[in-house]
Design a protein around this motif. Structure first.
Motif, PDB file in Angstrom:
ATOM      1  N   GLY A  25       0.921  -1.261   0.136  1.00 48.50           N
ATOM      2  CA  GLY A  25      -0.143   0.009  -0.005  1.00 48.50           C
ATOM      3  C   GLY A  25       0.682   1.258   0.045  1.00 48.50           C
ATOM      4  N   GLN A  26       2.282   1.143  -0.203  1.00 44.33           N
ATOM      5  CA  GLN A  26       3.001   2.261  -0.205  1.00 44.33           C
ATOM      6  C   GLN A  26       2.558   3.073  -1.357  1.00 44.33           C
ATOM      7  OE1 GLN A  26       6.962   0.699   0.776  1.00 44.33           O
ATOM      8  NE2 GLN A  26       6.912   1.650   2.816  1.00 44.33           N
ATOM      9  N   SER A  27       3.125   4.311  -1.170  1.00 46.65           N
ATOM     10  CA  SER A  27       2.908   5.343  -2.409  1.00 46.65           C
ATOM     11  C   SER A  27       3.898   5.268  -3.367  1.00 46.65           C
ATOM     12  CB  SER A  27       2.727   6.760  -1.911  1.00 46.65           C
ATOM     13  OG  SER A  27       4.190   7.114  -1.490  1.00 46.65           O
ATOM     14  N   GLU A  28       3.661   5.949  -4.626  1.00 47.85           N
ATOM     15  CA  GLU A  28       4.769   5.704  -5.397  1.00 47.85           C
ATOM     16  C   GLU A  28       6.098   6.631  -5.128  1.00 47.85           C
ATOM     17  OE1 GLU A  28       4.718   4.148  -8.601  1.00 47.85           O
ATOM     18  OE2 GLU A  28       3.003   3.154  -7.603  1.00 47.85           O
ATOM     19  N   GLU A  29       5.803   7.588  -4.339  1.00 49.21           N
ATOM     20  CA  GLU A  29       7.261   8.270  -3.951  1.00 49.21           C
ATOM     21  C   GLU A  29       7.828   7.198  -2.917  1.00 49.21           C
ATOM     22  OE1 GLU A  29       4.028   9.450  -3.969  1.00 49.21           O
ATOM     23  OE2 GLU A  29       4.425  11.072  -5.535  1.00 49.21           O
ATOM     24  N   GLU A  30       7.067   6.487  -2.272  1.00 47.65           N
ATOM     25  CA  GLU A  30       7.795   5.775  -1.112  1.00 47.65           C
ATOM     26  C   GLU A  30       8.561   4.615  -1.959  1.00 47.65           C
ATOM     27  OE1 GLU A  30       5.079   6.126   3.055  1.00 47.65           O
ATOM     28  OE2 GLU A  30       4.293   5.195   1.173  1.00 47.65           O
ATOM     29  N   LYS A  31       7.788   3.906  -2.837  1.00 46.11           N
ATOM     30  CA  LYS A  31       8.683   3.002  -3.566  1.00 46.11           C
ATOM     31  C   LYS A  31       9.762   3.494  -4.166  1.00 46.11           C
ATOM     32  CE  LYS A  31       4.193   0.486  -4.716  1.00 46.11           C
ATOM     33  NZ  LYS A  31       3.128   0.040  -5.922  1.00 46.11           N
ATOM     34  N   GLU A  32       9.764   4.503  -4.887  1.00 46.90           N
ATOM     35  CA  GLU A  32      11.013   5.351  -5.234  1.00 46.90           C
ATOM     36  C   GLU A  32      12.005   5.450  -4.388  1.00 46.90           C
ATOM     37  OE1 GLU A  32      13.326   6.831  -8.180  1.00 46.90           O
ATOM     38  OE2 GLU A  32      11.669   5.799  -8.479  1.00 46.90           O
ATOM     39  N   SER A  33      11.764   5.720  -3.267  1.00 50.95           N
ATOM     40  CA  SER A  33      12.813   5.977  -2.117  1.00 50.95           C
ATOM     41  C   SER A  33      13.462   4.680  -1.716  1.00 50.95           C
ATOM     42  CB  SER A  33      11.892   6.631  -0.966  1.00 50.95           C
ATOM     43  OG  SER A  33      11.051   5.588  -0.073  1.00 50.95           O
ATOM     44  N   VAL A  38      18.068   0.994  -2.443  1.00 51.17           N
ATOM     45  CA  VAL A  38      18.874  -0.359  -3.062  1.00 51.17           C
ATOM     46  C   VAL A  38      19.868  -0.010  -3.869  1.00 51.17           C
ATOM     47  CG1 VAL A  38      18.346  -2.211  -4.634  1.00 51.17           C
ATOM     48  CG2 VAL A  38      16.678  -1.814  -2.952  1.00 51.17           C
ATOM     49  N   TYR A  39      19.919   1.016  -4.846  1.00 58.78           N
ATOM     50  CA  TYR A  39      21.033   1.556  -5.655  1.00 58.78           C
ATOM     51  C   TYR A  39      22.137   2.090  -4.627  1.00 58.78           C
ATOM     52  CZ  TYR A  39      18.271   1.462 -10.022  1.00 58.78           C
ATOM     53  OH  TYR A  39      17.745   1.303 -11.144  1.00 58.78           O
ATOM     54  N   PHE A  61       9.231  -3.962  -9.533  1.00 59.62           N
ATOM     55  CA  PHE A  61       9.119  -3.701  -8.351  1.00 59.62           C
ATOM     56  C   PHE A  61       8.016  -3.047  -7.975  1.00 59.62           C
ATOM     57  CE2 PHE A  61      10.019  -0.771  -4.741  1.00 59.62           C
ATOM     58  CZ  PHE A  61      10.013  -1.918  -3.481  1.00 59.62           C
ATOM     59  N   LYS A  62       7.824  -2.000  -8.851  1.00 58.39           N
ATOM     60  CA  LYS A  62       6.558  -0.900  -8.312  1.00 58.39           C
ATOM     61  C   LYS A  62       5.204  -1.692  -8.679  1.00 58.39           C
ATOM     62  CE  LYS A  62       8.997   3.286  -9.228  1.00 58.39           C
ATOM     63  NZ  LYS A  62       9.192   4.655 -10.381  1.00 58.39           N
ATOM     64  N   LEU A  63       5.404  -2.616  -9.521  1.00 60.76           N
ATOM     65  CA  LEU A  63       3.973  -3.269  -9.918  1.00 60.76           C
ATOM     66  C   LEU A  63       3.705  -4.632  -8.906  1.00 60.76           C
ATOM     67  CD1 LEU A  63       4.143  -3.414 -13.987  1.00 60.76           C
ATOM     68  CD2 LEU A  63       2.681  -2.161 -12.487  1.00 60.76           C
TER      69      LEU A  63
END
Length: 286
Positions: A25-33, A38-39, A61-63
Motif C-alpha cells: 500500500g505504499q505510495s509511488e514516492e515511497e517505492k521510489e525511495s 537499493v541502488y 518492483f513498483k507493480l
C-alpha cells in the motif's frame, strides 16, 4: 548532532537511519525511495546516472512483481554492477565488496572468502551473487522486504573482533563509496588481513592522522617477561553506553575508559567489555 562512538567513527548516518522496509500500500514516492536506497547500498554509494537505471526491474518492483530482495538481485546481477565491481576488479576485492553490498559486513575469515572464490570458479558470477541473497543470513537479517544495510560496524557480544575491525576497512564513513576516494581502488583491502586473521586499528575518518588506507604501524612491544613476536599492545577505548546484548545498565560509569591490552588477551577483554555493558569505540595498536 549526537556525539558518541557512531559519530566519531563516521557511521552515525547508519546508526541513526532505521532499516527501510517495503510495506503493501505504499505510495509511488515511497517505492521510489526504496529503489534509491537499493541502488545506494548495492552499488556502494556510487552515483547512478538516469541512463544507467534498470527501468524494467524498477517497473516490476513498483507493480509488485518483485520483492525488495528480487530487486536487489536484479541490481547485483546487472551489467552495471558487473562492470563496476567484477570485470576489472581483483577477485578478492569483488568478494569483499559483495559482503559489504549484500550482507552489510566484512568477511568473517579466510574460509569464507575461499568458499566464495570456489563458487566463482565452479559456478560463475550469477551463482556468486545468489549465494549471498539465498543464504539464511540474508533471510534472517533482511528477509524479502528490507533493503540491505551496513550492519557490521555494530560492536556486539559474540561477534568476532577481527571481523568488526575489518568492517572499517571497507566502510570509511557513511559518505564513502566502495571504490572512489580509497587508495586501494580495485585491489583487495582485506586479503592479507583475513589470511592472517589480524585485527586492525579502528580510526575515525575525521581524526588527526586518519588516512584512506591503514598506514604501516610501528608497534610498541612488551619487553622482558612476556616479550614475543605476539607481544603487541592494543589500546581499547570504551564508551559507557547501554548494552542491549547482556546487561541493561552499563558498568562503565564514565563517558570513556581506555584499556591497554596485550595481544593474547585481546579477545578475552573484548568479550568482558561487552558482558559489562560497554561499547568499543576504537581498537588500535600502541
Amino acid at each position: 548532532m549526537p556525539f558518541g562512538p557512531a559519530s566519531r567513527l563516521g557511521v552515525s548516518l547508519f546508526d541513526e537511519t532505521p532499516p527501510i522496509e517495503w510495506i503493501p500500500g505504499q505510495s509511488e514516492e515511497e517505492k521510489e525511495s526504496i529503489i534509491q536506497a537499493v541502488y545506494r547500498q548495492v552499488l556502494g554509494n556510487a552515483y547512478v546516472m538516469e541512463s544507467e537505471r534498470l527501468a524494467i526491474p524498477e517497473s516490476q518492483f513498483k507493480l509488485g512483481e518483485f520483492s525488495v530482495r528480487e530487486f536487489v538481485r536484479a541490481v547485483a546481477k546487472s551489467d552495471l554492477y558487473r562492470s563496476r565491481f567484477f570485470d576489472n576488479t581483483a577477485r578478492y576485492r569483488f568478494i569483499e565488496l559483495n559482503f559489504r553490498h549484500l550482507l552489510g559486513r566484512a568477511p568473517r575469515d579466510l574460509e569464507e572468502t575461499r568458499l566464495h572464490s570456489t563458487i566463482l570458479d565452479t559456478k560463475g558470477f550469477e551463482a556468486e551473487i545468489d549465494s549471498y541473497l539465498d543464504s539464511d543470513e540474508y533471510q534472517d537479517n533482511f528477509g524479502e522486504n528490507f533493503v540491505p544495510y551496513i550492519r557490521g560496524y555494530k560492536s556486539v557480544a559474540i561477534q568476532n573482533m577481527v571481523q568488526f575491525t575489518h568492517t572499517f576497512q571497507l566502510v570509511r564513513g557513511a559518505s564513502s563509496s566502495s571504490l572512489k576516494g580509497d587508495l586501494a581502488g580495485k585491489s583487495p583491502k582485506l586479503n592479507s588481513l583475513v589470511i592472517q586473521s589480524i585485527a586492525t586499528p579502528v580510526v575515525s575518518p575525521a581524526s588527526d592522522g586518519a588516512t584512506f588506507r591503514t598506514p604501516a604501524l610501528g608497534s610498541r612491544y612488551r619487553q622482558g617477561v612476556g616479550a614475543s613476536s605476539d607481544g603487541k599492545v592494543y589500546r581499547i577505548e570504551v564508551t559507557g553506553y547501554r548494552s542491549k546484548a547482556v546487561n541493561a545498565v552499563s558498568k562503565f560509569r564514565r563517558s570513556n575508559q581506555v584499556f591497554l591490552v596485550p595481544y593474547e588477551q585481546l579477545s578475552q577483554e573484548y568479550q568482558r567489555i561487552h558482558q559489562q555493558g560497554g561499547i568499543i569505540a576504537s581498537v588500535s595498536v600502541v
